[in-house]
Write a protein that holds these residues in place. Structure first.
Motif, PDB file in Angstrom:
ATOM      1  N   LEU A  60      34.817  29.434  49.052  1.00 19.94           N
ATOM      2  CA  LEU A  60      35.228  30.029  48.848  1.00 19.94           C
ATOM      3  C   LEU A  60      35.030  31.595  49.461  1.00 19.94           C
ATOM      4  O   LEU A  60      34.880  33.000  48.567  1.00 19.94           O
ATOM      5  CB  LEU A  60      34.909  29.830  47.097  1.00 19.94           C
ATOM      6  CG  LEU A  60      35.780  28.898  46.422  1.00 19.94           C
ATOM      7  CD1 LEU A  60      35.538  29.574  45.301  1.00 19.94           C
ATOM      8  CD2 LEU A  60      37.553  29.506  46.246  1.00 19.94           C
ATOM      9  N   LEU A  61      33.944  31.388  50.501  1.00 20.45           N
ATOM     10  CA  LEU A  61      33.238  32.673  50.835  1.00 20.45           C
ATOM     11  C   LEU A  61      33.489  32.597  51.955  1.00 20.45           C
ATOM     12  O   LEU A  61      33.182  33.906  52.630  1.00 20.45           O
ATOM     13  CB  LEU A  61      31.017  31.677  51.254  1.00 20.45           C
ATOM     14  CG  LEU A  61      29.953  31.700  50.505  1.00 20.45           C
ATOM     15  CD1 LEU A  61      29.330  31.282  51.236  1.00 20.45           C
ATOM     16  CD2 LEU A  61      30.340  32.421  49.033  1.00 20.45           C
ATOM     17  N   SER A  62      34.270  32.311  52.710  1.00 16.55           N
ATOM     18  CA  SER A  62      35.442  32.866  53.992  1.00 16.55           C
ATOM     19  C   SER A  62      35.976  34.541  53.684  1.00 16.55           C
ATOM     20  O   SER A  62      36.006  34.845  54.873  1.00 16.55           O
ATOM     21  CB  SER A  62      36.444  31.863  54.089  1.00 16.55           C
ATOM     22  OG  SER A  62      37.694  31.948  53.027  1.00 16.55           O
ATOM     23  N   PRO A  63      36.679  35.074  52.492  1.00 13.85           N
ATOM     24  CA  PRO A  63      36.525  36.014  52.915  1.00 13.85           C
ATOM     25  C   PRO A  63      35.637  36.846  52.701  1.00 13.85           C
ATOM     26  O   PRO A  63      34.114  36.814  52.824  1.00 13.85           O
ATOM     27  CB  PRO A  63      37.529  36.538  51.576  1.00 13.85           C
ATOM     28  CG  PRO A  63      37.847  35.569  50.992  1.00 13.85           C
ATOM     29  CD  PRO A  63      37.227  34.753  51.089  1.00 13.85           C
ATOM     30  N   PRO A  64      35.983  37.975  53.784  1.00 15.73           N
ATOM     31  CA  PRO A  64      34.446  39.289  53.946  1.00 15.73           C
ATOM     32  C   PRO A  64      33.507  39.459  53.421  1.00 15.73           C
ATOM     33  O   PRO A  64      32.368  39.906  52.671  1.00 15.73           O
ATOM     34  CB  PRO A  64      35.975  40.365  54.527  1.00 15.73           C
ATOM     35  CG  PRO A  64      36.419  40.228  54.742  1.00 15.73           C
ATOM     36  CD  PRO A  64      37.072  38.422  54.204  1.00 15.73           C
ATOM     37  N   PRO A  84      34.335  44.731  45.029  1.00 11.61           N
ATOM     38  CA  PRO A  84      35.821  45.656  44.808  1.00 11.61           C
ATOM     39  C   PRO A  84      37.199  45.637  45.764  1.00 11.61           C
ATOM     40  O   PRO A  84      38.512  44.944  45.182  1.00 11.61           O
ATOM     41  CB  PRO A  84      35.096  46.589  44.317  1.00 11.61           C
ATOM     42  CG  PRO A  84      33.709  46.639  43.913  1.00 11.61           C
ATOM     43  CD  PRO A  84      33.843  45.987  45.575  1.00 11.61           C
ATOM     44  N   PRO A  85      36.491  45.640  47.053  1.00 13.45           N
ATOM     45  CA  PRO A  85      38.260  45.675  48.104  1.00 13.45           C
ATOM     46  C   PRO A  85      38.917  43.673  48.071  1.00 13.45           C
ATOM     47  O   PRO A  85      40.986  43.918  47.886  1.00 13.45           O
ATOM     48  CB  PRO A  85      37.793  45.076  49.269  1.00 13.45           C
ATOM     49  CG  PRO A  85      35.953  46.622  49.250  1.00 13.45           C
ATOM     50  CD  PRO A  85      35.853  45.371  47.977  1.00 13.45           C
ATOM     51  N   ALA A  86      37.997  43.268  47.647  1.00 21.83           N
ATOM     52  CA  ALA A  86      39.019  41.684  47.215  1.00 21.83           C
ATOM     53  C   ALA A  86      39.014  41.687  45.857  1.00 21.83           C
ATOM     54  O   ALA A  86      39.952  40.481  45.551  1.00 21.83           O
ATOM     55  CB  ALA A  86      37.806  40.293  47.262  1.00 21.83           C
ATOM     56  N   VAL A  87      39.053  42.479  45.076  1.00 21.13           N
ATOM     57  CA  VAL A  87      39.912  42.584  43.674  1.00 21.13           C
ATOM     58  C   VAL A  87      41.261  43.901  43.708  1.00 21.13           C
ATOM     59  O   VAL A  87      41.114  43.847  42.629  1.00 21.13           O
ATOM     60  CB  VAL A  87      38.741  42.334  42.528  1.00 21.13           C
ATOM     61  CG1 VAL A  87      38.778  40.974  42.847  1.00 21.13           C
ATOM     62  CG2 VAL A  87      37.807  43.275  42.647  1.00 21.13           C
ATOM     63  N   ASP A  88      41.513  44.316  44.793  1.00 17.73           N
ATOM     64  CA  ASP A  88      41.966  45.700  45.099  1.00 17.73           C
ATOM     65  C   ASP A  88      44.037  45.831  43.781  1.00 17.73           C
ATOM     66  O   ASP A  88      44.109  46.819  44.015  1.00 17.73           O
ATOM     67  CB  ASP A  88      41.937  46.675  46.216  1.00 17.73           C
ATOM     68  CG  ASP A  88      42.378  45.705  47.197  1.00 17.73           C
ATOM     69  OD1 ASP A  88      43.136  44.382  47.296  1.00 17.73           O
ATOM     70  OD2 ASP A  88      42.264  45.828  48.798  1.00 17.73           O
ATOM     71  N   THR A  89      44.278  44.252  44.230  1.00 19.17           N
ATOM     72  CA  THR A  89      45.228  44.185  43.611  1.00 19.17           C
ATOM     73  C   THR A  89      45.642  43.210  42.331  1.00 19.17           C
ATOM     74  O   THR A  89      44.640  42.676  42.535  1.00 19.17           O
ATOM     75  CB  THR A  89      46.686  43.404  44.580  1.00 19.17           C
ATOM     76  OG1 THR A  89      45.956  42.208  44.916  1.00 19.17           O
ATOM     77  CG2 THR A  89      46.051  44.445  45.951  1.00 19.17           C
ATOM     78  N   THR A  94      44.064  38.107  39.618  1.00 16.65           N
ATOM     79  CA  THR A  94      44.229  37.525  38.964  1.00 16.65           C
ATOM     80  C   THR A  94      43.945  36.183  39.734  1.00 16.65           C
ATOM     81  O   THR A  94      43.508  34.802  39.404  1.00 16.65           O
ATOM     82  CB  THR A  94      46.443  37.715  38.777  1.00 16.65           C
ATOM     83  OG1 THR A  94      46.402  38.427  37.861  1.00 16.65           O
ATOM     84  CG2 THR A  94      46.448  35.906  37.498  1.00 16.65           C
ATOM     85  N   TYR A  95      43.447  36.196  41.325  1.00 20.10           N
ATOM     86  CA  TYR A  95      43.662  34.692  42.048  1.00 20.10           C
ATOM     87  C   TYR A  95      41.735  34.333  41.567  1.00 20.10           C
ATOM     88  O   TYR A  95      41.217  33.326  40.445  1.00 20.10           O
ATOM     89  CB  TYR A  95      43.806  34.696  42.937  1.00 20.10           C
ATOM     90  CG  TYR A  95      42.727  33.868  43.803  1.00 20.10           C
ATOM     91  CD1 TYR A  95      42.979  33.032  44.406  1.00 20.10           C
ATOM     92  CD2 TYR A  95      41.354  33.599  44.811  1.00 20.10           C
ATOM     93  CE1 TYR A  95      42.985  31.722  45.131  1.00 20.10           C
ATOM     94  CE2 TYR A  95      41.441  33.244  45.083  1.00 20.10           C
ATOM     95  CZ  TYR A  95      41.246  32.029  45.336  1.00 20.10           C
ATOM     96  OH  TYR A  95      40.735  30.560  46.043  1.00 20.10           O
ATOM     97  N   TRP A  96      41.235  35.345  41.599  1.00 21.52           N
ATOM     98  CA  TRP A  96      39.869  35.491  41.329  1.00 21.52           C
ATOM     99  C   TRP A  96      38.984  34.849  39.583  1.00 21.52           C
ATOM    100  O   TRP A  96      38.428  33.762  39.373  1.00 21.52           O
ATOM    101  CB  TRP A  96      38.752  36.493  41.508  1.00 21.52           C
ATOM    102  CG  TRP A  96      38.122  36.838  44.059  1.00 21.52           C
ATOM    103  CD1 TRP A  96      39.413  37.533  44.544  1.00 21.52           C
ATOM    104  CD2 TRP A  96      38.332  35.649  44.416  1.00 21.52           C
ATOM    105  NE1 TRP A  96      38.934  37.144  45.539  1.00 21.52           N
ATOM    106  CE2 TRP A  96      38.220  36.008  45.490  1.00 21.52           C
ATOM    107  CE3 TRP A  96      37.036  34.375  44.034  1.00 21.52           C
ATOM    108  CZ2 TRP A  96      38.099  35.431  46.895  1.00 21.52           C
ATOM    109  CZ3 TRP A  96      36.836  33.942  45.404  1.00 21.52           C
ATOM    110  CH2 TRP A  96      36.761  34.349  46.756  1.00 21.52           C
ATOM    111  N   VAL A  97      39.873  35.399  38.403  1.00 25.79           N
ATOM    112  CA  VAL A  97      39.512  35.176  37.258  1.00 25.79           C
ATOM    113  C   VAL A  97      40.033  33.980  36.820  1.00 25.79           C
ATOM    114  O   VAL A  97      39.373  33.317  36.155  1.00 25.79           O
ATOM    115  CB  VAL A  97      40.515  36.238  36.968  1.00 25.79           C
ATOM    116  CG1 VAL A  97      40.466  35.953  35.515  1.00 25.79           C
ATOM    117  CG2 VAL A  97      39.852  38.111  36.848  1.00 25.79           C
TER     118      VAL A  97
END
Length: 110
Positions: A60-64, A84-89, A94-97
């Motif tokens: 799960l660490l692959s996104p910057p 924040p950029p990884a949860v901007d939409t 919803t994916y991360w939560v």
């Protein structure tokens, strides 16, 4: 630093249908617990603090904008910091939560 209240509201909206949901101030942020286990938190450092299956941490660490959560200088398997950029939409949030909820649903209720 206070947690992002708008982010907390977005998380709350996603988690509204979950059974066993409680909120608690933890780690300087606002944590969302399912059956007593923290699944996700609106972090005081912005973004999320997220609990995941420890075996999936590296994957799960692959996104910057995602890193291991560090506590007292120690990187923690099963805990991620999601910036924040990884949860901007709503889809991304919803994916991360969902990852946090899915993992804690595998744990016995406290």
């Amino acid at each position: 630093m206070a947690y992002d209240e708008d982010l907390a509201d977005r998380i709350r909206d996603i988690l509204a249908p979950e059974r066993g949901l409680t909120e608690k101030r933890m780690f300087g942020g606002l944590a969302f617990l399912i059956d007593g286990h923290m699944a996700v938190a609106a972090s005081s450092h912005r973004g999320l603090l997220l609990r995941v299956d420890p075996a999936r941490t590296d994957e799960l660490l692959s996104p910057p904008d995602v890193g291991r959560f560090v506590m007292r200088g120690r990187e923690m398997d099963g805990w991620l910091r999601v910036d924040p950029p990884a949860v901007d939409t709503e889809d991304r949030l919803t994916y991360w939560v969902g990852l946090g909820v899915d993992y804690v649903r595998t744990l016995p209720p406290k």
